[in-house]
Design an enzyme around this catalytic site. Structure first.
Site, PDB file in Angstrom:
ATOM      1  N   SER A  92       0.814  -1.213   0.000  1.00  0.00           N
ATOM      2  CA  SER A  92       0.000   0.000   0.000  1.00  0.00           C
ATOM      3  C   SER A  92       0.849   1.265   0.000  1.00  0.00           C
ATOM      4  CB  SER A  92      -0.944   0.014   1.207  1.00  0.00           C
ATOM      5  OG  SER A  92      -1.885  -1.032   1.122  1.00  0.00           O
ATOM      6  N   GLY A  97      -4.343  -2.354  -0.767  1.00  0.00           N
ATOM      7  CA  GLY A  97      -3.517  -2.049  -1.921  1.00  0.00           C
ATOM      8  C   GLY A  97      -3.295  -0.553  -2.053  1.00  0.00           C
ATOM      9  N   GLY A 115      -2.872   3.357  -4.006  1.00  0.00           N
ATOM     10  CA  GLY A 115      -3.408   4.218  -5.051  1.00  0.00           C
ATOM     11  C   GLY A 115      -4.906   4.445  -5.026  1.00  0.00           C
ATOM     12  N   CYS A 126      -9.272  -2.182   3.762  1.00  0.00           N
ATOM     13  CA  CYS A 126      -8.558  -1.014   3.233  1.00  0.00           C
ATOM     14  C   CYS A 126      -9.012  -0.696   1.806  1.00  0.00           C
ATOM     15  CB  CYS A 126      -7.050  -1.235   3.323  1.00  0.00           C
ATOM     16  SG  CYS A 126      -6.085   0.287   3.201  1.00  0.00           S
ATOM     17  N   LEU A 127      -8.163  -0.871   0.800  1.00  0.00           N
ATOM     18  CA  LEU A 127      -8.597  -0.653  -0.579  1.00  0.00           C
ATOM     19  C   LEU A 127      -9.813  -1.515  -0.894  1.00  0.00           C
ATOM     20  CD1 LEU A 127      -7.804   0.692  -3.411  1.00  0.00           C
ATOM     21  CD2 LEU A 127      -6.823  -1.540  -3.926  1.00  0.00           C
ATOM     22  N   GLY A 144      -4.984   6.426   1.844  1.00  0.00           N
ATOM     23  CA  GLY A 144      -5.128   7.827   1.494  1.00  0.00           C
ATOM     24  C   GLY A 144      -6.484   8.169   0.898  1.00  0.00           C
ATOM     25  N   PHE A 145      -7.339   7.145   0.699  1.00  0.00           N
ATOM     26  CA  PHE A 145      -8.679   7.345   0.159  1.00  0.00           C
ATOM     27  C   PHE A 145      -9.705   6.759   1.119  1.00  0.00           C
ATOM     28  CE2 PHE A 145      -5.892   7.666  -3.433  1.00  0.00           C
ATOM     29  CZ  PHE A 145      -6.500   8.533  -4.331  1.00  0.00           C
ATOM     30  N   HIS A 151      -6.759  -2.142   9.354  1.00  0.00           N
ATOM     31  CA  HIS A 151      -6.142  -3.451   9.144  1.00  0.00           C
ATOM     32  C   HIS A 151      -6.314  -4.340  10.366  1.00  0.00           C
ATOM     33  CE1 HIS A 151      -3.979  -2.865   5.296  1.00  0.00           C
ATOM     34  NE2 HIS A 151      -4.044  -1.592   5.647  1.00  0.00           N
ATOM     35  N   GLU A 178      -5.653  -7.387  10.578  1.00  0.00           N
ATOM     36  CA  GLU A 178      -4.531  -8.330  10.666  1.00  0.00           C
ATOM     37  C   GLU A 178      -3.297  -7.697  11.294  1.00  0.00           C
ATOM     38  OE1 GLU A 178      -3.333  -5.909   7.257  1.00  0.00           O
ATOM     39  OE2 GLU A 178      -5.241  -6.640   7.997  1.00  0.00           O
TER      40      GLU A 178
END
Length: 361
Positions: free
Chosen positions: A49, A221, A223, A249-250, A293-294, A333, A335
């Site tokens: 990430s 991940g 972006g 996350c992503l 970041g998103f 996260h 994990e």
């Protein structure tokens, strides 16, 4: 550190900060972000990430416990979160050239040099973090002998760069789980294997809807999630069914987009091991590990979806769930690796939903 060469960090707003080199003496560009985690740089630097980012560590001394040697568990790393360093560069205040730890195999500087990653120390990271908090994450570059152009990694399909190109199989347990690897952390795989599952790890754009599986997992991940058009399209098909889905996350952002919602870029993101989140509808909070970041804009979600967790610092979405189907996600996260393991129980919740769904078939 004797004989360290001079380098500088240059931000897109014109800020120039002088420092000294460690790791590879080379130039690199990326998005400058900060993490307030006190420990865990072996895990952070190998987290996909962080691809394309120049990471600022706010803890004042870095490198004192070195870097452990590689060990394998079920053909994956037992220690690191992927098979290489993913950051574009590292910024620290004080770099400890001397390291001491029972499992240390090398120094942080030597490890960075192996992957041709530049580091800069002697930087007032407190001042730099204040700039990033006030102005937001910005483009920057570490400049050694040769200058480089600024580059925005969010314009690249970073997921395609870090995702595997082949399907991989792990374990032989009672539940068959498809893991869509958009840049997964290895500890996600460890958490599943410790729970007796058969894991099918597929590339980010793989059409998993044609596979026979009991549950679907969407990984973290790097972006902009909107770059993952094939993943979103396959996920929309999966959401039309009833098989349990869990995203991290992503993966949470992809679930929000596939459901019909929207995502947005945070001012400076959440990157630390101490982010407090609230379980919606309760007074129960957790301290979590985060790197993103998103985020999902919950105001854009369809009526059958709702926020599952809320960030107690800024009120942003930390997870979503479907009101009637076994679909849920977390922006943080569970994990860990590194960070607190308070929410690892969510893997058990997911597999419980998988077992219940199988029982109804």
């Amino acid at each position: 550190m004797e004989n360290a060469k001079s380098v500088k960090l240059v931000l897109e707003d014109g800020t120039e900060i002088q420092g000294q080199s460690f790791g590879a003496f080379t130039s690199a560009a990326g998005e400058v972000v900060f993490s307030t985690a006190m420990t865990g740089y072996p895990e952070n630097l190998t987290d996909p990430s962080f691809a394309g980012q120049i990471l600022v560590l706010t803890y004042p001394m870095v490198g004192n416990y070195g870097v452990p040697g590689e060990e394998l568990y079920e053909s994956i790393s037992k220690i690191f979160e992927s098979d290489k360093i993913h950051i574009a560069g590292l910024v620290v205040n004080y770099y400890s050239e001397e390291h001491s730890h029972w499992n240390a195999a090398k120094s942080l500087g030597d490890w960075l040099a192996e992957y041709n990653i530049p580091g800069i120390f002697g930087v007032d990271t407190r001042m730099l973090t204040k700039i990033l908090r006030e102005k937001g994450a910005m483009l920057g570059k570490i400049v050694a002998e040769q200058d480089v152009e600024l580059h925005d990694p969010n314009q690249d399909n970073l997921v395609a760069q870090v995702s595997p190109t082949e399907v991989k199989h792990y374990g032989n347990g009672q539940h068959k789980i498809v893991l869509v690897d958009c840049g997964t952390k290895t500890n996600i795989i460890r958490c599943f294997l410790q729970r007796d599952v058969e894991l099918i790890r597929v590339p980010w754009d793989y059409d998993f809807t044609k596979l026979d599986y009991d549950g679907l997992f969407l990984s973290n991940g790097p972006g902009d999630p909107k770059m993952c058009t094939p993943t979103i399209q396959h996920l929309q098909t999966a959401l039309g069914q009833d098989k349990p889905i869990f995203g991290i996350c992503l993966g949470s952002q992809l679930m929000g987009l596939a459901a019909g919602g929207d995502t947005f870029k945070l001012k400076y993101g959440h990157r630390s091991h101490n982010q407090p989140v609230l379980l919606s509808g309760t007074k129960r909070s957790y301290i979590t590990s985060q790197n993103h970041g998103f985020a999902v804009d919950t105001n854009t979600l369809p009526a059958e979806w709702e926020m599952l967790f809320e960030n107690l610092n800024d009120g942003t979405c930390e997870g979503i769930k479907h009101k009637s189907k076994p679909f849920f996600s977390t922006q943080f996260h569970p994990e860990a690796a590194g960070g607190p393991e308070d929410t690892e129980y969510l893997f058990d919740d997911f597999l419980k939903a998988v077992a219940e769904h199988k029982a109804t078939k």
